[in-house]
Design a protein around this motif. Sequence first.
Motif, short mmCIF file in Angstrom:
data_model
loop_
_atom_site.label_atom_id
_atom_site.label_comp_id
_atom_site.label_asym_id
_atom_site.label_seq_id
_atom_site.Cartn_x
_atom_site.Cartn_y
_atom_site.Cartn_z
N LEU A 132 0.83 -1.19 0.00
CA LEU A 132 0.00 0.00 0.00
C LEU A 132 0.88 1.25 0.00
O LEU A 132 2.01 1.23 0.49
CB LEU A 132 -0.92 0.00 1.22
N THR A 170 5.98 1.13 4.84
CA THR A 170 6.47 2.15 3.91
C THR A 170 7.66 2.88 4.51
O THR A 170 7.94 2.79 5.71
CB THR A 170 5.37 3.17 3.58
N ASN A 201 -3.15 5.09 -1.45
CA ASN A 201 -4.20 4.22 -0.91
C ASN A 201 -4.85 4.83 0.33
O ASN A 201 -6.09 4.86 0.46
CB ASN A 201 -3.63 2.84 -0.55
N VAL A 202 -4.02 5.33 1.25
CA VAL A 202 -4.59 5.84 2.49
C VAL A 202 -5.31 7.17 2.28
O VAL A 202 -6.30 7.47 2.96
CB VAL A 202 -3.52 5.96 3.60
N ASP A 210 -8.66 6.08 0.80
CA ASP A 210 -9.49 5.45 1.84
C ASP A 210 -10.05 6.47 2.83
O ASP A 210 -11.11 6.27 3.41
CB ASP A 210 -8.67 4.39 2.59
N PRO A 232 0.92 3.75 5.36
CA PRO A 232 0.74 2.31 5.57
C PRO A 232 1.96 1.68 6.23
O PRO A 232 3.09 2.15 6.06
CB PRO A 232 0.55 1.76 4.15
N GLU A 233 1.71 0.61 6.94
CA GLU A 233 2.80 -0.12 7.59
C GLU A 233 3.75 -0.66 6.53
O GLU A 233 3.34 -1.14 5.48
CB GLU A 233 2.22 -1.27 8.41
#
Length: 396
Positions: free
Chosen positions: A224, A386, A228-229, A232, A383-384
């Motif tokens: 991600l 990254t 993406n975040v 979202d 995201p985790e």
Amino acid sequence: MEKYKRIFVIVLDSLGIGAMPDSEKFGDKGVDTFGHILERMGTLDIPNLQKLGMINLHQAGNMTPVEKPMGRFMRVSEASNGKDTMTGHWEMMGIRTDKPFKTFTETGFPQELIAELEKRCGKRVIGNKSASGTEIIEELGEEEINTGAMIVYTSADSVLQICGNEETFDLQNLYRCCEIAREITMKDQWRVGRIIARPYVGKKKGEFRRTSNRHDYALKPTGLTAMNVLKDAGYDVISVGKINDIFCGEGVTEALHSNSSVHGMEQTIEIGKRDFHGLCFTNLVDFDALWGHRRNPEGYGQEIEKFDKNLGVLMEEMTSDDLLIITADHGNDPTYTGTDHTREYVPFISWSPAMAEGGCLEEENTFAIIGATVADNFHVKMPEGTIGHSILDKLI
């Protein structure tokens, strides 16, 4: 409260600004895309880039820095192991790539791959070598048209490209064959970064012309990203040019296809007139595709000048709620040997009407500061897994 309502990230595809310390490991000694263009041309008519601090950041040719640059700028190095489009863009949004994509520049694609492609597409492959797209169409276009064969070629990049005449191959059939090639090259031993459909028109040598119906089939990002975040969380993520292809649509809320880099900037300007909330992410590919790979420093320089004119128009549309970031994804020194990308530092030039003053920032060691900064501005967590950190406090 977020500092900026809209952030524009514009990638001047391949506009590097000098060799990184590890460039020689990539076969790139003494490369400098922007510097060598300036040395060749002497000066460029780029008043907007100049006042933002581009020459302060990287002086060359007969151009001099401005006394009080408006932008905040620095050079940035790449943390990932590569010098290609996907690696650079993915890193901007937080993904570090340690396993480089495979290239087939010296040998062409393995016979096993070609045999499977021929069987599933129902077409004989011709070409299968590293070549210029325009040159291989001149060489093999008539044979393709007359025999129903399929031109397949590669370059110094990790790409498998298929040419198809729009009148005799049929555009949808070309796309179908590219989708088959994408599936085949998912195998680890053939892990190609992008499959590219290269449609053209014309009936004989001297008349062939590539069209704007190019389509890229990239691997999905390996994780991600900031995009993406943002999506979202309900923010706009508008892609211009090949951004949507590079990320396989991941994290994109609206995608605009561009016919040229000038068109891409015109689209970005139109987006600037809209009341969107989030990120506009633009790639301007002609610097790389038309001039870098073809080793044409004069054409490259003129493309920079075209960009600068539209940059001025975009800046006039911007308000204190907007942030502009101009950068690149790798180098492609048009004065260097071969036709490959070059491993280089890239510029980071930022500006907002809200900035009280400009100046040079401390050098950073990853493109991922861009995605992390955008995420920080909109108060979303990266995201985790990254990489990167925000420098938002330096851009206000």
